[in-house]
Design an enzyme around this catalytic site. Structure first.
Site, short mmCIF file in Angstrom:
data_model
loop_
_atom_site.label_atom_id
_atom_site.label_comp_id
_atom_site.label_asym_id
_atom_site.label_seq_id
_atom_site.Cartn_x
_atom_site.Cartn_y
_atom_site.Cartn_z
CB THR A 123 -0.89 0.07 1.26
OG1 THR A 123 -0.07 0.37 2.40
CG2 THR A 123 -1.65 -1.21 1.48
CG ASP A 124 1.27 5.86 -1.43
OD1 ASP A 124 2.28 6.01 -0.72
OD2 ASP A 124 1.00 6.61 -2.39
CG ASP A 125 2.43 6.91 4.81
OD1 ASP A 125 2.12 6.07 5.68
OD2 ASP A 125 2.81 8.07 5.06
#
Length: 437
Positions: A334-336
């Site tokens: 996932t992105d942050d």
């Protein structure tokens, strides 16, 4: 006299028959030992002790199928606790430029599988090398080495110590439309990481910069053409890989047509599946065909694919499209999850469950030790109460351990390279890029 002759004839006949029998038995024995009769082996061209046992005593004539060699990744997983497995699914940020008590505690208790550093964590070259070394040493009691990751793209997204020469943006390299220069860029980025102790780069950016008003991508992209982004992005990916650094392509399904920065708010892109396939997905499909090691999924809402959840939490996008339609078998990150797109719109507890169920393997939480602990606790509780099955956790951990094994990661590996040689090569390459308008 006649009887004596008959007696001699009888003896001679008996001896002849005995010789024929001996020759027949010898022939059968030779055939039984011929090369066409292949012994049981654990691997092609070798004999496995586990299969054959002691060859001197293996005379029982057993012709059963050989025992298959155990998968070393599964053997390793079988020795891991659930806490250790779940820890592998978390990639977390830390504070400061030195190892602090909270970071040590997080590594020891949440057993995180990876660390990400930002500009705020980078001091000079020696300080950064020591910091990364200390983080790896703090992981010594855990069974699996750390992913040490960073966003090192070049241009405005650069995290390296000041002693290293800067690398121009993807946009600048894109103007050359030269795959050789893009591959060299990947190699130089990798050498920067290896010099400091990193092993994962969140690059290349495979977003097509199709929206000139995009506030977050811009020159982070190689250009506004899917073919150009594919050509140069795949070349950079191969450059990173060739030097032994793990590339992570981003930001699937495509961040190039957003008008909102997902660090601050949740972008919405009203494109159909067919529209995405004709533009945004082209570079990612090429990367998947090249068996890219990891894909980062963006926090973008695509209402025509999933009206409720952004891509990073969506089974319709990760499970059905990335894993299903595109048949991606590698690691999904996932992105942050600390970004505004998530924190302002969703509950982190629900986010954690949704993204794992959707098919994510690694949950990136770049800021806050407390958030990393919340994700860890949520996953532990979800497995205990059956919300997430142990087999689903094992799927992700298998992918993660396989990637770490493939790149032979180890916490005791020392940084490699020479700063002067690297800077000289960066300067030479920059001149080549600048010579092409």
């Amino acid at each position: 006299m006649l009887n004596n002759k008959r007696s001699k004839f009888s003896v001679t006949s008996s001896l002849l028959m005995l010789m024929i029998c001996i020759l027949f038995i010898t022939s059968c024995s030779t055939q039984a030992q011929s090369p066409s009769s292949t012994p049981n082996t654990g691997k092609a061209g070798s004999t496995s002790p586990d299969t054959l046992g002691n060859s001197e005593n293996n005379t029982d004539g057993d012709t059963s199928e050989p025992v298959k060699e155990e998968d070393p990744i599964i053997l390793k997983m079988n020795k891991m606790t659930m806490e250790e497995k779940i820890g592998q699914m978390i990639l977390a940020g830390v504070e400061g430029t030195e190892l602090d008590a909270r970071a040590k505690q997080m590594i020891a208790e949440e057993k995180v599988g990876g660390i990400i550093l930002f500009s705020k964590n980078i001091s000079d070259l020696n300080g950064t090398v020591k910091f990364i070394k200390d983080l790896k040493q703090a992981n010594a009691d855990n069974p699996v080495p750390l992913f040490m990751s960073v966003d090192q793209e070049g241009g405005r997204v650069s995290r390296m110590p000041k002693e290293l020469l800067s690398i121009p943006s993807n946009g600048r390299v894109g103007k050359t439309n030269n795959a050789v220069l893009a591959e060299t860029m990947g190699k130089l980025l990798a050498r920067e990481l290896l010099l400091t102790g990193f092993n994962v780069d969140f690059a290349p950016v495979l977003d097509v910069n199709s929206n000139p008003n995009n506030p977050v991508i811009g020159d982070r992209s190689f250009g506004n053409s899917a073919s150009q982004v594919t050509k140069l992005g795949i070349a950079e990916m191969k450059g990173l890989r060739s030097e032994g650094v793990i590339p992570v392509v981003k930001h699937f399904p495509g961040h190039g047509d957003t008008a909102v920065d997902s660090h601050l708010e949740l972008p919405v892109v009203n494109k159909t599946l067919e529209q995405l396939k004709k533009l945004e997905w082209i570079p990612f499909e090429a990367a998947i065909k090249e068996e890219v090691e990891a894909v980062m999924v963006a926090h973008i809402l695509f209402p025509k694919l999933d009206p409720d959840k952004p891509a990073s939490l969506s089974n319709a996008i990760i499970g059905q499209q990335l894993r299903g339609e595109l048949n991606y078998k590698g690691v999904v990150i996932t992105d942050d999850l600390s970004m505004g797109a998530i924190m302002k719109n969703f509950d982190l507890h629900d986010v954690t469950i949704d993204t794992v169920k959707a098919g994510s393997d690694i949950l990136l939480v770049a800021h806050s030790y407390d958030r990393a602990k919340l994700i860890f606790d949520t996953l532990m509780h979800s497995v205990k109460d059956g919300t997430i099955s142990e087999s689903r956790i094992d799927e992700s951990v298998y992918r993660i351990l396989s990637l770490k094994s493939r790149y032979q990661l180890a916490d005791n590996l020392k940084p490699t390279g020479n700063m002067k040689d690297l800077n000289k090569d960066i300067e030479t390459w920059r001149k080549q890029v600048n010579a092409r308008k």
